[in-house]
Structure formats: C-alpha cells, structure tokens
Design an enzyme around this catalytic site. Structure first.
Site, PDB file in Angstrom:
ATOM      1  CG  ASP A  63      -4.449  29.831  70.387  1.00  0.00           C
ATOM      2  OD1 ASP A  63      -4.148  31.017  70.159  1.00  0.00           O
ATOM      3  OD2 ASP A  63      -3.638  28.891  70.281  1.00  0.00           O
ATOM      4  CD1 TRP A 117      -2.696  22.111  73.915  1.00  0.00           C
ATOM      5  CD2 TRP A 117      -0.690  21.116  74.001  1.00  0.00           C
ATOM      6  NE1 TRP A 117      -1.800  23.008  74.478  1.00  0.00           N
ATOM      7  CE2 TRP A 117      -0.567  22.425  74.551  1.00  0.00           C
ATOM      8  CE3 TRP A 117       0.444  20.298  73.954  1.00  0.00           C
ATOM      9  CZ2 TRP A 117       0.639  22.927  75.033  1.00  0.00           C
ATOM     10  CZ3 TRP A 117       1.656  20.799  74.438  1.00  0.00           C
ATOM     11  CH2 TRP A 117       1.743  22.107  74.974  1.00  0.00           C
ATOM     12  CD  GLU A 163      -1.294  29.479  65.617  1.00  0.00           C
ATOM     13  OE1 GLU A 163      -1.188  30.598  66.149  1.00  0.00           O
ATOM     14  OE2 GLU A 163      -1.132  28.410  66.241  1.00  0.00           O
ATOM     15  CG  HIS A 170      -7.849  24.087  68.812  1.00  0.00           C
ATOM     16  ND1 HIS A 170      -6.904  23.400  68.063  1.00  0.00           N
ATOM     17  CD2 HIS A 170      -7.158  24.994  69.534  1.00  0.00           C
ATOM     18  CE1 HIS A 170      -5.708  23.877  68.335  1.00  0.00           C
ATOM     19  NE2 HIS A 170      -5.815  24.861  69.209  1.00  0.00           N
ATOM     20  CE  LYS A 218       3.385  31.344  75.485  1.00  0.00           C
ATOM     21  NZ  LYS A 218       3.401  30.757  74.122  1.00  0.00           N
ATOM     22  CD  GLU A 270       0.840  27.769  74.285  1.00  0.00           C
ATOM     23  OE1 GLU A 270       1.658  28.450  73.647  1.00  0.00           O
ATOM     24  OE2 GLU A 270      -0.228  27.341  73.809  1.00  0.00           O
ATOM     25  NE  ARG A 282      -6.022  26.459  75.497  1.00  0.00           N
ATOM     26  CZ  ARG A 282      -5.336  26.262  74.392  1.00  0.00           C
ATOM     27  NH1 ARG A 282      -5.097  25.029  73.966  1.00  0.00           N
ATOM     28  NH2 ARG A 282      -4.881  27.273  73.692  1.00  0.00           N
TER      29      ARG A 282
END
Ligand code: GCW
Length: 684
Positions: free
Chosen positions: A343, A528, A371, A505, A266, A270, A314
């Site tokens: 995501d 975010w 998650e 989200h 990764k 982030e 994004r």
C-alpha cells in the site's frame, strides 16, 4: 518628531514596495507566463484547441522575438494518438489536442533552453488520469491541501460559483500542460449519491470546464448503487434488473456528458460492497459494468487493491485473487494495480500482478498525495519512486519486461492503455499544500506522457519553470542545481529515516504520518498493525516471505523469485521485506544488521539537516514567500525525521539488546514520550 517622520517614511516605503512586487502565493504553479515578446502564430485548421494553443504560445513565449510558428494537422504515421512533432517553425499533430500538447512542449523547451529542433513525442499511455479521493461533503481522504475543489463548497455541495469555474479551468490547464487527460472526480470509497441526478448535473458542469483542455471526466461508483439509490433489493451483477439499472444509468450519464470516460471501482475491498457479496466474482462485477458502458465507449477501471482478513500474507492476496481471472474480462475493462503489493509504502518491490496478467490490460496506480510520505509537511519528490517502479524488470517475457513495458502496450497490444495517480490537490492557494508537492503532480503527468523520462530531467524542468525570475527571464543556476539535488535525494532520505532496508507499514495508526512500530491491537485485523509487518524479536527483524515463509517470492518470475528468496542475493533495499534477518547478520559492507539499521536511520536524519543547510543558502535566489514556506517546512521535517529515528531505534533496541553505535548521534527523545506524542490527534 524627527523619529516619527522617519518611521512614517519607512512605513510608506515598505507599503509601496509591497504593492510593486506582488506576493508570490504559488497559485500559478509551473505556468508563469512572463512574456512580453511578440510571436506570430498561424494555423491550417481552426478549433477551440488551436485557439488555446495560440493563446498559450503568445502568453508564454520565451523564444526569439517576432518568430512565426505554424500549427498543422498532419498524417505523419510516426505521430501517434495525441502526440506531436516540433519543427523549427511548426507544430504538427494528428489531432487538435496534439497541437495544444505540442505548444506546451515548445514552451517547456524554451524554459530549459533546449534547441527547437525536429522532435516527435507520443504519449506512453492513452489514458493519463488523476484519481481524486474527494468526498461529496468536501473532505478529501488522505488530502493535505485543504478541501475539495469539486464538492461541498456550498450548503448542499451542489451550487456552482464563477470562482469554482475559474478554479476548474486553471486546474484543467495545469493538467493539460503536462498531458493529463482524465480525472476521476470522487473518492473510490464512493458515495452512491454521486449517481443521483443532482450530482450528475454538477458532474456535467465540471466536465464542461475540463473538456476545453482535453480532459475527460470519470466517476468512482459504489457497487451497491442500485440498492442505495435505486429501488432494487440487491446489487447482484447477474440479476437482469441490476444489469438494466446500470445500463439505464450509463445512458443517463452519456446524455449529459457525451464524452464521459467511465467508472473506477473499489469493490470487496476494505468494507466496500462488491460482487462477492452475492457469491459472484470480480469478473462478474466488472463485466456487468463494462456491458453498460460499452455502447458509449466507456471503460471500467477495476481496482486490484483487495485483501481479506485471512491468515494469508496480505501482500499475496491480490495476485491470488486476480490471476485465475486473467482472460475473462471484457475488452473495455482494465485492472488498476498499485505500484507495490501492499500500500504505497516509502519503498516496496513492484506488484507481481504487473508481470502476471497476460490477457488482461493492467494500469499502474501511483499515489501523488503523500499519505505515507510526510503529507504536505515534508519535501519528498516521488518521481524517483515511480521511476524505480516503472523500470523494475518483471521478466514476464524474459529480460527487459519492465513494469512500463507491461503496462504501456509495448509487450502486448491492447485497445487502450492507462495510468492513474491519486491527486494531491485541494483548495489551498498553492493547490498542494507544500510548494514542492506541486512537483509531484507535475512529475506524474510527465511520466504518464513519457514513462522513460528521468527524474533528474523532470526535476530540472519543474524547478526552471516554477521559480523563473520575472525580470531576468531565467532561473539562478546555483539554485537549480542545489534544489534538484535535494529533490533527487529526498525520497531515499525519507526511506532511511522512516523504514530502511525493506521495513514497511510501521506507521502510527490512522494518520499514517508518524512512527508507531509498537502498534498492535488484538481487536483489529493483524495486518492493520505494525508488529505484523516488522516481526521484531530477540533473534532478528523482518517479514519472512521466502519459500520457507509466506512464499510471496514465488509470485515473481525467475530469476527474480530466486534472487528475492536467497538472503545473500536479495537486494538489501528489500531485505526485511522478504526475510526475517538475525540482528548479527553481516551486510555487504561488513556491518551487522543492527548497526546498519542505526546508521541508516541516522543518515536519513542527517540528510534532512543537510537539505536545511542547502536551502538556507538559497535565500535571495527566489521570492521570499516560497523561500520562507519551504524553510519552515524543512524545520518540521527535520524535527519529525528525528522522531522517526528515535522511535524506531529505541523500540527495536528492546529486541536487539545492542548498543546504538557510538559513531552516530544519540536519540534526543525517550520512547514513552514518543508513544504519547504520536498517538495524539494533533500529531499529523
Ligand atoms: O492507502 C489506503 C488508504 C485508504 C484508501 C485505500 C485505497 C481510499 O489508507 O485511505 O482508501 O488505501 O486505496 O482504497
């Protein structure tokens, strides 16, 4: 006196019963080994895999008594890789590991009562890998089933006990039984310490426990390792000293672990370091690591999950970053792409990268750990989500270019293919927290082996093996049917009570369990926050990704781009993903958007209530321990689905300024109290 006597007798009776029927803790997963039936196994070859296959067949045999089964190595060209062929009284495979896989399949078919006829099965992907987001201190990022089974158990996290080895062996066996053949042992947000000698020694020990079951070990690496644990000043991938450092490190690893699989990276994502820190590209970074691993046949899985704090949508960023690099990667590099462009949301369209890259192999990354889908508190069977993604048509080479075909080598030949799932496994006695979360581990393995399997088959397999009655040697048919229905409907129910019609989200910050559509914060990046994604206002709701908006639709091939672009042809399940839609907009069923949104949220809640009713009727069909655990978790899920519905409807109502339709149940919370509740650290 008589009373006391009676109490004592009852107590003694209870005690003896408790010792007769062992409490069911779920540790055995879907591998129950009930057999006392004799079977004769012979083989034309001897090896550790063959011994294991023999042992498994003897332990699990549910077929005819005294049958004879022969294990053969075969050169049949129809058998590929570690695939196998089942015959009336033989298992044939090209490799010894293939014989073990064949043994597990034979047993599975006995549980399902399927005929033992001639049948060949080959793996869809050559590398079928679990990604553990396990930190070296034993915590697990997005883990909901206790601490890591690999790290942090003793004071310095490095001691190894017999219990550890037992657990790793049981873990390896479960994986092999569904065909998983790789494990990345540490978090992609990687500590550089993993590459220090002490940790590598432990990796070696873990690899020794996994190897007998055909599982290769991989590691996530921190791109700055040469600086963090080496003595170098920088980690620039074009610097000769940096290249040499990685070559030496690779050589050191392979000396300890000759069959080491490779690195997962990764980078520049982030906050993680990467080649861009030195003005280099993802290609420079990936190829430098690929060169270090190539002499040992190791691979680099380079994650495409990258996005920057830029005004660009994004969901468009990974595609824009990687498409220009297509064709520039070394042969032993593969791009690891999450199923959707954002995501791991309850529902996303597939990532356009699957259909975009033509000279670079791409592998899907699925998230098994829940998650964004209820952690280990909620029963959500994810097989249907993955099936939806694998079957999505990218139109890369015209109709039929599904995500499955784009990644399993059927559209273009590549040296190797791969698929990854972010594991949901921890030290909890039942491994995954929720009994039904075991089904997600199982389903990932089965789809990695056969990406054309249907979720309904996978659910049936899992239920029949997991809940088989010891004495009866079968699973109650009504239980199988009811539970299978619950599983198959569970993901759609979650989409409905969390974010229907393409919403995404709108989770509470941090824990990603409960709702917080109101979440906004000027101090952090806009993407975010929830308001960035739903963009609700008095006109309507949704993210405009049409050609008039961010134009994400044009990252898809025609006819998809136009289908998504036009409000009238856009599938309603992606409506608010691609469009900002007026509250009064009429859907295909004639209802306006606001009404339909309310009905969907309510429907999701009602579904969970019906799961509860159906499950309660199953009392007595299975052991009381797992029955009670699931019953209790369904209560929590029901409560939390209601919270989702109330929070979202009451919040969005401020913009729609319309009544909640009177045919659905009213909210039972008020908005302010929900804002407080979901902020609290205990609510997750
Ligand atoms: O889904 C997000 C998670 C992070 C995770 C990241 C990633 C490992 O919230 O916890 O980090 O994605 O996939 O890298």
């Amino acid at each position: 006196m008589a009373n006391i006597k009676r109490i004592i007798i009852v107590a003694l009776l209870m005690l003896s019963q408790a010792t007769i029927s062992k409490a069911e803790d779920g540790h055995a997963l879907w591998l129950r080994n009930h057999s006392a039936v004799n079977v004769n196994i012979s083989s034309t070859t001897r090896s550790a895999f063959v011994d294991l296959a023999t042992d498994e067949l003897k332990k699990g045999w549910l077929g005819k008594e005294n049958m004879s089964i022969k294990l053969n190595l075969s050169k049949n060209p129809a058998i590929k890789g570690d695939g196998f062929q089942l015959e009336e009284s033989a298992i044939n495979a090209r490799t010894e590991l293939g014989l073990l896989y064949g043994a597990y399949e034979l047993l599975r078919r006995q549980y399902l009562n399927l005929p033992q006829r001639n049948f060949i099965s080959n793996p869809a992907y050559s590398r079928r890998i679990l990604n553990h987001w396990d930190n070296l201190d034993g915590t697990i990022e997005r883990g909901y089933a206790g601490s890591s089974i690999f790290w942090g158990n003793a004071a310095n996290g490095l001691d190894i006990t017999n219990q550890d080895r037992e657990k790793w062996k049981a873990y390896a066996r479960a994986n092999a039984s569904v065909g998983i053949n790789g494990a990345v042992l540490n978090n992609v947000n990687a500590s550089a310490k993993i590459l220090t000698r002490a940790y590598l020694e432990k990796v070696k020990a873990i690899a020794e426990s996994l190897r007998p079951y055909g599982i290769k070990t991989y590691l996530s690496v921190n791109f700055s390792s040469p600086v963090l644990i080496g003595k170098l000043k920088k980690a620039d991938p074009l610097d000769p000293q940096v290249k040499q450092w990685w070559k030496d490190k690779a050589a050191e690893i392979y000396k300890l672990i000759p069959d080491f699989g490779g690195f997962l990276v990764k980078a520049n994502s982030e906050g993680q370091p990467g080649p861009q820190d030195y003005g280099r590209t993802h290609v420079d970074g990936a190829n430098m690591l690929a060169d270090a691993l190539a002499p040992f046949d190791g691979i680099v899985m380079w994650r495409a999950f990258v996005y920057n704090p830029s005004p660009e949508d994004r969901t468009k960023q990974a595609y824009k970053e990687f498409l220009p690099l297509d064709g520039a990667f070394k042969k032993n590099v593969i791009l690891q792409v999450k199923n959707g462009p954002l995501d791991f949301q309850p529902r996303e369209p597939f990532s356009p990268l699957f259909g975009a890259m033509s000279k670079t192999p791409v592998m899907p990354e699925f998230q098994i750990t829940q998650e964004y889908l209820g952690a280990s508190k909620q029963l959500v069977f994810l097989s249907t989500l993955w099936e939806e993604c694998l079957n999505s048509d990218t139109y890369k080479n015209g109709k039929g270019s599904t995500v499955a075909a784009c990644t399993d080598g059927s559209l273009s030949k590549t040296d190797f293919t791969a698929i990854a799932g972010v594991a949901n496994i921890g030290n909890d006695v039942n491994w995954t927290g929720h009994t039904f979360a075991q089904a997600n581990w199982y389903a990932f393995g089965r789809l990695a082996w056969n990406n054309k399997l249907e979720s309904k088959t996978i659910a049936e397999e899992w239920i029949k093996q997991t809940f088989l009655d010891d004495k009866e040697k079968k699973t109650d048919a009504n239980f199988v049917k009811t539970t299978q229905e619950i599983m198959l409907e569970s993901r759609e129910a979650a989409v409905d009570y969390m974010m229907p019609l393409g919403l995404h989200h709108i989770f509470a910050e941090g824990h990603h369990y409960g709702p917080a559509p109101w979440f906004s914060n000027d101090k952090i990046r806009a993407d975010w926050t929830s308001v960035y994604y739903h963009k609700a206002d008095t006109v309507g709701i949704g993210f405009d990704r049409s050609r008039g908006g961010s134009d994400a639709v044009d990252q898809y091939h025609e006819p998809l781009s136009s289908t998504f672009n036009n409000l009238s042809s856009c599938p309603e399940m992606y409506l608010l993903w691609f469009h900002h839609v007026p509250w009064s907009y009429r859907l295909k069923n004639g209802k306006d958007l606001w009404t339909e949104l309310c009905i969907r949220y309510d429907h999701g809640v009602q579904k969970v209530r019906s799961f509860q009713k159906d499950w309660d009727k199953m009392k007595g069909s299975i052991d009381s321990e797992r029955f009670a655990e699931v019953q209790s978790k369904l209560r929590t899920q029901s409560r939390d689905a209601q919270i989702w519905k109330d929070a979202c409807l009451l919040y969005f109502q401020q913009f729609s300024r319309r009544e909640i339709p009177f045919e659905i149940e009213r909210p039972v919370h008020d908005l302010q109290s929900l804002k407080e509740l979901t902020k609290s650290k205990d609510y997750n």
